[in-house]
Design a protein around this motif. Structure first.
Motif, PDB file in Angstrom:
ATOM      1  N   VAL A 101      -6.671  -2.547  -5.666  1.00 29.74           N
ATOM      2  CA  VAL A 101      -5.581  -3.310  -5.049  1.00 29.74           C
ATOM      3  C   VAL A 101      -5.172  -2.670  -3.727  1.00 29.74           C
ATOM      4  O   VAL A 101      -4.951  -3.363  -2.721  1.00 29.74           O
ATOM      5  CB  VAL A 101      -4.374  -3.392  -6.001  1.00 29.74           C
ATOM      6  CG1 VAL A 101      -3.187  -4.070  -5.319  1.00 29.74           C
ATOM      7  CG2 VAL A 101      -4.752  -4.135  -7.270  1.00 29.74           C
ATOM      8  N   LEU A 102      -5.090  -1.342  -3.709  1.00 33.36           N
ATOM      9  CA  LEU A 102      -4.724  -0.638  -2.482  1.00 33.36           C
ATOM     10  C   LEU A 102      -5.789  -0.829  -1.411  1.00 33.36           C
ATOM     11  O   LEU A 102      -5.460  -0.979  -0.219  1.00 33.36           O
ATOM     12  CB  LEU A 102      -4.513   0.844  -2.772  1.00 33.36           C
ATOM     13  CG  LEU A 102      -3.392   1.191  -3.761  1.00 33.36           C
ATOM     14  CD1 LEU A 102      -3.292   2.688  -3.957  1.00 33.36           C
ATOM     15  CD2 LEU A 102      -2.052   0.631  -3.277  1.00 33.36           C
ATOM     16  N   ASP A 103      -7.058  -0.829  -1.805  1.00 30.41           N
ATOM     17  CA  ASP A 103      -8.140  -1.056  -0.838  1.00 30.41           C
ATOM     18  C   ASP A 103      -8.084  -2.477  -0.277  1.00 30.41           C
ATOM     19  O   ASP A 103      -8.346  -2.691   0.911  1.00 30.41           O
ATOM     20  CB  ASP A 103      -9.496  -0.807  -1.501  1.00 30.41           C
ATOM     21  CG  ASP A 103      -9.732   0.663  -1.820  1.00 30.41           C
ATOM     22  OD1 ASP A 103      -9.034   1.507  -1.216  1.00 30.41           O
ATOM     23  OD2 ASP A 103     -10.595   0.961  -2.671  1.00 30.41           O
ATOM     24  N   LEU A 104      -7.745  -3.440  -1.125  1.00 31.39           N
ATOM     25  CA  LEU A 104      -7.606  -4.820  -0.658  1.00 31.39           C
ATOM     26  C   LEU A 104      -6.470  -4.924   0.356  1.00 31.39           C
ATOM     27  O   LEU A 104      -6.607  -5.595   1.390  1.00 31.39           O
ATOM     28  CB  LEU A 104      -7.338  -5.744  -1.846  1.00 31.39           C
ATOM     29  CG  LEU A 104      -7.053  -7.220  -1.501  1.00 31.39           C
ATOM     30  CD1 LEU A 104      -8.244  -7.837  -0.770  1.00 31.39           C
ATOM     31  CD2 LEU A 104      -6.708  -8.005  -2.753  1.00 31.39           C
ATOM     32  N   ARG A 159       0.827  -1.216   0.000  1.00 29.21           N
ATOM     33  CA  ARG A 159       0.000   0.000   0.000  1.00 29.21           C
ATOM     34  C   ARG A 159       0.861   1.267   0.000  1.00 29.21           C
ATOM     35  O   ARG A 159       0.551   2.225  -0.696  1.00 29.21           O
ATOM     36  CB  ARG A 159      -0.932   0.004   1.214  1.00 29.21           C
ATOM     37  CG  ARG A 159      -1.854   1.203   1.252  1.00 29.21           C
ATOM     38  CD  ARG A 159      -2.945   1.059   2.289  1.00 29.21           C
ATOM     39  NE  ARG A 159      -3.733   2.269   2.397  1.00 29.21           N
ATOM     40  CZ  ARG A 159      -4.706   2.617   1.564  1.00 29.21           C
ATOM     41  NH1 ARG A 159      -5.001   1.814   0.557  1.00 29.21           N
ATOM     42  NH2 ARG A 159      -5.378   3.729   1.724  1.00 29.21           N
ATOM     43  N   VAL A 160       1.947   1.242   0.769  1.00 27.83           N
ATOM     44  CA  VAL A 160       2.822   2.418   0.830  1.00 27.83           C
ATOM     45  C   VAL A 160       3.598   2.593  -0.464  1.00 27.83           C
ATOM     46  O   VAL A 160       3.629   3.681  -1.056  1.00 27.83           O
ATOM     47  CB  VAL A 160       3.792   2.306   2.028  1.00 27.83           C
ATOM     48  CG1 VAL A 160       4.831   3.423   1.982  1.00 27.83           C
ATOM     49  CG2 VAL A 160       3.023   2.365   3.344  1.00 27.83           C
ATOM     50  N   LEU A 161       4.229   1.514  -0.937  1.00 29.45           N
ATOM     51  CA  LEU A 161       5.081   1.613  -2.123  1.00 29.45           C
ATOM     52  C   LEU A 161       4.278   1.680  -3.415  1.00 29.45           C
ATOM     53  O   LEU A 161       4.774   2.178  -4.422  1.00 29.45           O
ATOM     54  CB  LEU A 161       6.035   0.419  -2.173  1.00 29.45           C
ATOM     55  CG  LEU A 161       6.997   0.300  -0.990  1.00 29.45           C
ATOM     56  CD1 LEU A 161       7.866  -0.954  -1.118  1.00 29.45           C
ATOM     57  CD2 LEU A 161       7.870   1.541  -0.868  1.00 29.45           C
ATOM     58  N   GLY A 162       3.040   1.166  -3.384  1.00 31.19           N
ATOM     59  CA  GLY A 162       2.223   1.172  -4.591  1.00 31.19           C
ATOM     60  C   GLY A 162       1.324   2.380  -4.710  1.00 31.19           C
ATOM     61  O   GLY A 162       0.525   2.469  -5.653  1.00 31.19           O
ATOM     62  N   HIS A 163       1.447   3.334  -3.781  1.00 25.66           N
ATOM     63  CA  HIS A 163       0.612   4.535  -3.825  1.00 25.66           C
ATOM     64  C   HIS A 163       0.869   5.310  -5.120  1.00 25.66           C
ATOM     65  O   HIS A 163       1.999   5.684  -5.432  1.00 25.66           O
ATOM     66  CB  HIS A 163       0.934   5.425  -2.621  1.00 25.66           C
ATOM     67  CG  HIS A 163       0.137   6.687  -2.594  1.00 25.66           C
ATOM     68  ND1 HIS A 163      -1.187   6.718  -2.238  1.00 25.66           N
ATOM     69  CD2 HIS A 163       0.484   7.975  -2.865  1.00 25.66           C
ATOM     70  CE1 HIS A 163      -1.631   7.956  -2.295  1.00 25.66           C
ATOM     71  NE2 HIS A 163      -0.633   8.745  -2.677  1.00 25.66           N
TER      72      HIS A 163
END
Length: 219
Positions: free
Chosen positions: A43-46, A32-36
């Motif tokens: 995907v981030l919500d998952l 979540r942090v690196l994919g922001h």
């Protein structure tokens, strides 16, 4: 069956599942942090849902341990580290160190000496905490006005220099939350450095003392 034995049985049964939950927590948080800004919001919500689910598992485990201990409010005082880990679940991956030791015992492998184990485990803890600390600082600092930590690489560099107590000062956190995370990284760095140097100094003293005893007995 007394409270201590029931608590020990529960912890024995939940040790591996909690480590898996810890890894899921760390992986989902890191993604979540690196994919922001890079990964789809779904995907981030998952990842966010997985993070909070793992956190809920930690909370349930803490409550069950508290009930099984029969210690009521004394449980918080006697298990302060468990309480800190519940509040700061980024420290949870350190359970891997305990599982590593348990696996070594079950396979009957030769154990390292006490001093070597302390140094090895401190090294494992440093890597885990350094990574989670870098994630936490980067999450708070990226995009902040006047921030010098703009990439995850900057955060890793800052974390390494901080854990090594070097502190070049070329990149520093500027946000309140980033500085709060920095205080935690500094405290951990000092504690781990003190652990390793203290253990090594103790080993040297014991080695020299043993040599002196052998010389005295031979003379």
């Amino acid at each position: 069956m007394d409270d201590d034995s029931r608590l020990a049985r529960w912890r024995g049964h939940t040790e591996v599942p909690l480590v898996l939950a810890s890894m899921i927590f760390l992986a989902s948080y890191a993604i979540r942090v690196l994919g922001h800004g890079r990964l789809p919001e779904a995907v981030l919500d998952l990842c966010l849902a997985l993070t909070f689910t793992a956190w809920a598992v930690f909370g349930v485990d803490y409550v069950i341990c508290w009930r099984l201990s029969g210690q009521r409010l004394d449980f918080v005082r006697r298990h302060l580290l468990d309480t800190v880990v519940l509040v700061l679940p980024l420290l949870r991956p350190l359970r891997v160190v305990k599982v590593y030791e348990a696996v070594q015992r079950r396979h009957g492998r030769p154990h390292l000496s006490l001093h070597a184990r302390v140094i090895v485990y401190a090294g494992m803890a440093t890597v885990l905490l350094g990574f989670t600390g870098a994630l936490a600082v980067y999450q708070q600092e990226r995009g902040a006005p006047g921030a010098s930590i703009r990439t995850f690489g900057d955060s890793v560099w800052w974390t390494c220099s901080t854990l090594a107590t070097v502190g070049y000062g070329d990149v520093v956190p500027v946000t309140p939350r980033g500085r709060l995370a920095a205080v935690g990284v500094m405290a951990v760095g000092l504690a781990l450095l003190g652990t390793v140097t203290g253990t090594f100094a103790t080993w040297l003293l014991q080695a020299f003392s043993h040599e002196d005893d052998e010389r005295s007995s031979g003379s």
